[in-house]
Design a protein around this motif. Structure first.
Motif, PDB file in Angstrom:
ATOM      1  N   ASP A 102       0.866  -1.181   0.000  1.00 53.45           N
ATOM      2  CA  ASP A 102       0.000   0.000   0.000  1.00 53.45           C
ATOM      3  C   ASP A 102       0.899   1.226   0.000  1.00 53.45           C
ATOM      4  O   ASP A 102       1.681   1.437   0.927  1.00 53.45           O
ATOM      5  CB  ASP A 102      -0.886  -0.037   1.246  1.00 53.45           C
ATOM      6  CG  ASP A 102      -1.919   1.062   1.278  1.00 53.45           C
ATOM      7  OD1 ASP A 102      -1.652   2.165   0.737  1.00 53.45           O
ATOM      8  OD2 ASP A 102      -2.980   0.838   1.877  1.00 53.45           O
ATOM      9  N   ARG A 103       0.798   2.038  -1.036  1.00 53.50           N
ATOM     10  CA  ARG A 103       1.686   3.202  -1.176  1.00 53.50           C
ATOM     11  C   ARG A 103       1.483   4.217  -0.055  1.00 53.50           C
ATOM     12  O   ARG A 103       2.349   5.044   0.191  1.00 53.50           O
ATOM     13  CB  ARG A 103       1.502   3.852  -2.543  1.00 53.50           C
ATOM     14  CG  ARG A 103       1.836   2.933  -3.727  1.00 53.50           C
ATOM     15  CD  ARG A 103       3.158   2.214  -3.615  1.00 53.50           C
ATOM     16  NE  ARG A 103       4.261   3.133  -3.440  1.00 53.50           N
ATOM     17  CZ  ARG A 103       5.454   2.829  -2.981  1.00 53.50           C
ATOM     18  NH1 ARG A 103       5.725   1.592  -2.623  1.00 53.50           N
ATOM     19  NH2 ARG A 103       6.392   3.731  -2.861  1.00 53.50           N
ATOM     20  N   ALA A 104       0.367   4.157   0.649  1.00 51.80           N
ATOM     21  CA  ALA A 104       0.156   5.045   1.799  1.00 51.80           C
ATOM     22  C   ALA A 104       1.135   4.718   2.923  1.00 51.80           C
ATOM     23  O   ALA A 104       1.358   5.541   3.815  1.00 51.80           O
ATOM     24  CB  ALA A 104      -1.282   4.943   2.298  1.00 51.80           C
ATOM     25  N   TYR A 105       1.734   3.531   2.870  1.00 48.68           N
ATOM     26  CA  TYR A 105       2.690   3.104   3.892  1.00 48.68           C
ATOM     27  C   TYR A 105       4.119   3.048   3.347  1.00 48.68           C
ATOM     28  O   TYR A 105       4.987   2.410   3.937  1.00 48.68           O
ATOM     29  CB  TYR A 105       2.275   1.748   4.468  1.00 48.68           C
ATOM     30  CG  TYR A 105       1.023   1.857   5.310  1.00 48.68           C
ATOM     31  CD1 TYR A 105       1.108   2.008   6.692  1.00 48.68           C
ATOM     32  CD2 TYR A 105      -0.233   1.847   4.727  1.00 48.68           C
ATOM     33  CE1 TYR A 105      -0.031   2.128   7.462  1.00 48.68           C
ATOM     34  CE2 TYR A 105      -1.378   1.979   5.487  1.00 48.68           C
ATOM     35  CZ  TYR A 105      -1.277   2.119   6.857  1.00 48.68           C
ATOM     36  OH  TYR A 105      -2.406   2.258   7.621  1.00 48.68           O
ATOM     37  N   ALA A 106       4.351   3.711   2.227  1.00 49.30           N
ATOM     38  CA  ALA A 106       5.700   3.744   1.643  1.00 49.30           C
ATOM     39  C   ALA A 106       6.680   4.284   2.675  1.00 49.30           C
ATOM     40  O   ALA A 106       6.364   5.192   3.447  1.00 49.30           O
ATOM     41  CB  ALA A 106       5.707   4.622   0.397  1.00 49.30           C
ATOM     42  N   GLY A 107       7.865   3.715   2.695  1.00 44.11           N
ATOM     43  CA  GLY A 107       8.894   4.161   3.626  1.00 44.11           C
ATOM     44  C   GLY A 107       8.854   3.465   4.967  1.00 44.11           C
ATOM     45  O   GLY A 107       9.684   3.738   5.836  1.00 44.11           O
ATOM     46  N   ASN A 108       7.905   2.552   5.146  1.00 40.92           N
ATOM     47  CA  ASN A 108       7.782   1.829   6.405  1.00 40.92           C
ATOM     48  C   ASN A 108       8.432   0.451   6.380  1.00 40.92           C
ATOM     49  O   ASN A 108       8.310  -0.300   7.327  1.00 40.92           O
ATOM     50  CB  ASN A 108       6.310   1.698   6.803  1.00 40.92           C
ATOM     51  CG  ASN A 108       5.757   2.999   7.327  1.00 40.92           C
ATOM     52  OD1 ASN A 108       6.094   3.419   8.426  1.00 40.92           O
ATOM     53  ND2 ASN A 108       4.934   3.657   6.528  1.00 40.92           N
ATOM     54  N   GLY A 109       9.075   0.110   5.277  1.00 45.26           N
ATOM     55  CA  GLY A 109       9.783  -1.164   5.200  1.00 45.26           C
ATOM     56  C   GLY A 109       8.880  -2.370   4.987  1.00 45.26           C
ATOM     57  O   GLY A 109       9.295  -3.501   5.253  1.00 45.26           O
ATOM     58  N   VAL A 110       7.666  -2.145   4.503  1.00 42.49           N
ATOM     59  CA  VAL A 110       6.727  -3.252   4.320  1.00 42.49           C
ATOM     60  C   VAL A 110       7.253  -4.244   3.288  1.00 42.49           C
ATOM     61  O   VAL A 110       7.271  -5.456   3.529  1.00 42.49           O
ATOM     62  CB  VAL A 110       5.324  -2.732   3.925  1.00 42.49           C
ATOM     63  CG1 VAL A 110       4.381  -3.887   3.649  1.00 42.49           C
ATOM     64  CG2 VAL A 110       4.766  -1.817   5.013  1.00 42.49           C
ATOM     65  N   GLY A 111       7.681  -3.746   2.125  1.00 43.67           N
ATOM     66  CA  GLY A 111       8.192  -4.639   1.085  1.00 43.67           C
ATOM     67  C   GLY A 111       9.418  -5.406   1.550  1.00 43.67           C
ATOM     68  O   GLY A 111       9.525  -6.622   1.331  1.00 43.67           O
ATOM     69  N   ALA A 112      10.339  -4.722   2.212  1.00 42.82           N
ATOM     70  CA  ALA A 112      11.546  -5.378   2.716  1.00 42.82           C
ATOM     71  C   ALA A 112      11.196  -6.443   3.757  1.00 42.82           C
ATOM     72  O   ALA A 112      11.799  -7.529   3.768  1.00 42.82           O
ATOM     73  CB  ALA A 112      12.499  -4.342   3.311  1.00 42.82           C
ATOM     74  N   ARG A 113      10.221  -6.156   4.603  1.00 48.53           N
ATOM     75  CA  ARG A 113       9.812  -7.128   5.621  1.00 48.53           C
ATOM     76  C   ARG A 113       9.181  -8.357   4.965  1.00 48.53           C
ATOM     77  O   ARG A 113       9.435  -9.489   5.374  1.00 48.53           O
ATOM     78  CB  ARG A 113       8.847  -6.480   6.608  1.00 48.53           C
ATOM     79  CG  ARG A 113       8.293  -7.412   7.669  1.00 48.53           C
ATOM     80  CD  ARG A 113       9.400  -7.954   8.595  1.00 48.53           C
ATOM     81  NE  ARG A 113       8.864  -8.921   9.511  1.00 48.53           N
ATOM     82  CZ  ARG A 113       8.871 -10.250   9.305  1.00 48.53           C
ATOM     83  NH1 ARG A 113       9.414 -10.758   8.214  1.00 48.53           N
ATOM     84  NH2 ARG A 113       8.351 -11.064  10.192  1.00 48.53           N
ATOM     85  N   LEU A 114       8.363  -8.144   3.931  1.00 42.39           N
ATOM     86  CA  LEU A 114       7.768  -9.282   3.226  1.00 42.39           C
ATOM     87  C   LEU A 114       8.832 -10.118   2.524  1.00 42.39           C
ATOM     88  O   LEU A 114       8.754 -11.355   2.515  1.00 42.39           O
ATOM     89  CB  LEU A 114       6.710  -8.804   2.239  1.00 42.39           C
ATOM     90  CG  LEU A 114       5.370  -8.409   2.873  1.00 42.39           C
ATOM     91  CD1 LEU A 114       4.522  -7.621   1.887  1.00 42.39           C
ATOM     92  CD2 LEU A 114       4.615  -9.636   3.375  1.00 42.39           C
ATOM     93  N   LEU A 115       9.840  -9.476   1.950  1.00 37.10           N
ATOM     94  CA  LEU A 115      10.921 -10.225   1.309  1.00 37.10           C
ATOM     95  C   LEU A 115      11.741 -11.001   2.349  1.00 37.10           C
ATOM     96  O   LEU A 115      12.190 -12.124   2.075  1.00 37.10           O
ATOM     97  CB  LEU A 115      11.810  -9.297   0.496  1.00 37.10           C
ATOM     98  CG  LEU A 115      11.165  -8.754  -0.776  1.00 37.10           C
ATOM     99  CD1 LEU A 115      12.048  -7.689  -1.406  1.00 37.10           C
ATOM    100  CD2 LEU A 115      10.855  -9.872  -1.769  1.00 37.10           C
ATOM    101  N   ALA A 116      11.935 -10.423   3.521  1.00 38.92           N
ATOM    102  CA  ALA A 116      12.614 -11.146   4.599  1.00 38.92           C
ATOM    103  C   ALA A 116      11.788 -12.373   4.995  1.00 38.92           C
ATOM    104  O   ALA A 116      12.342 -13.443   5.279  1.00 38.92           O
ATOM    105  CB  ALA A 116      12.850 -10.226   5.790  1.00 38.92           C
ATOM    106  N   HIS A 117      10.476 -12.216   5.011  1.00 36.44           N
ATOM    107  CA  HIS A 117       9.594 -13.348   5.310  1.00 36.44           C
ATOM    108  C   HIS A 117       9.728 -14.434   4.232  1.00 36.44           C
ATOM    109  O   HIS A 117       9.776 -15.623   4.556  1.00 36.44           O
ATOM    110  CB  HIS A 117       8.144 -12.866   5.415  1.00 36.44           C
ATOM    111  CG  HIS A 117       7.186 -13.935   5.800  1.00 36.44           C
ATOM    112  ND1 HIS A 117       7.143 -14.493   7.066  1.00 36.44           N
ATOM    113  CD2 HIS A 117       6.238 -14.580   5.075  1.00 36.44           C
ATOM    114  CE1 HIS A 117       6.215 -15.424   7.104  1.00 36.44           C
ATOM    115  NE2 HIS A 117       5.650 -15.497   5.907  1.00 36.44           N
ATOM    116  N   ALA A 118       9.820 -14.025   2.978  1.00 32.57           N
ATOM    117  CA  ALA A 118      10.007 -14.995   1.891  1.00 32.57           C
ATOM    118  C   ALA A 118      11.311 -15.763   2.088  1.00 32.57           C
ATOM    119  O   ALA A 118      11.357 -16.984   1.872  1.00 32.57           O
ATOM    120  CB  ALA A 118       9.992 -14.289   0.536  1.00 32.57           C
ATOM    121  N   ALA A 119      12.361 -15.076   2.503  1.00 34.99           N
ATOM    122  CA  ALA A 119      13.635 -15.747   2.762  1.00 34.99           C
ATOM    123  C   ALA A 119      13.486 -16.738   3.918  1.00 34.99           C
ATOM    124  O   ALA A 119      14.037 -17.847   3.871  1.00 34.99           O
ATOM    125  CB  ALA A 119      14.724 -14.715   3.066  1.00 34.99           C
TER     126      ALA A 119
END
Length: 177
Positions: A102-119
């Motif tokens: 959600d672009r309203a939460y950009a800068g909060n590390g959401v994508g990076a956290r999801l990728l860490a979860h994938a790892a």
């Protein structure tokens, strides 16, 4: 900025397809506002029968994971097998089929956290390779995002789309272990 520890991740299911579509619609609108229609076009996912079917398939296949901040779903991750348009893996892997936030939460590390979860999922499955593909824009902004999350660009590719411009993509890989 939200501390990434405040982002919770839960498995998704068939009832979450509308949430995936909402996130895709939000991301598409954000791209359109910036004149970046070459990535996902201008049609909201929720108005595209192909994307509606895709969201339902993702939600029902067992590979959907949703990021939540304070009770609001702010991102989605889908993992599974590689798509047919990328070079096949040379070893067992886990493939990121979708990452959208959600672009309203950009800068909060959401994508990076999801990728860490994938790892973490890959490690739990005993798989040493995590791959993803993304849109390869001339400025490489999305490619750079993935590189910042520990991925290395490997194979560029192009998807030919009848009646539309070709879609340039980039496969990226990350070792987990």
């Amino acid at each position: 900025m939200t501390d990434q520890r405040n982002i919770t991740i839960r498995p998704g299911g068939p009832d979450d397809a509308p949430t995936v579509l909402r996130l895709l619609d939000s991301a598409t609108a954000w791209l359109v506002e910036r004149g970046r229609t070459d990535q996902w076009g201008t049609t909201p996912a929720s108005a595209d029968p192909r994307r509606i079917d895709q969201a339902a398939a993702w939600a029902g296949a067992g590979g959907l994971h949703l990021a939540d901040i304070d009770g609001t779903v702010v991102g989605a991750l889908v993992v599974g097998a590689a798509t047919e348009y990328v070079p096949p893996p040379t070893e067992p892997e886990l493939y990121v089929n979708l990452l959208v936030t959600d672009r309203a939460y950009a800068g909060n590390g959401v994508g990076a956290r999801l990728l860490a979860h994938a790892a973490e999922l890959a490690r739990d499955r005993g798989v040493g390779l995590l791959r993803v593909d993304c849109f390869r824009s001339p400025d490489r902004s999305l490619v750079r995002f993935y590189e910042g999350c520990g991925f290395t660009a490997t194979d560029p590719f192009t998807v030919q789309r009848p009646g539309r411009a070709p879609w340039p993509g980039q496969v990226l890989a990350r070792r987990v272990g």
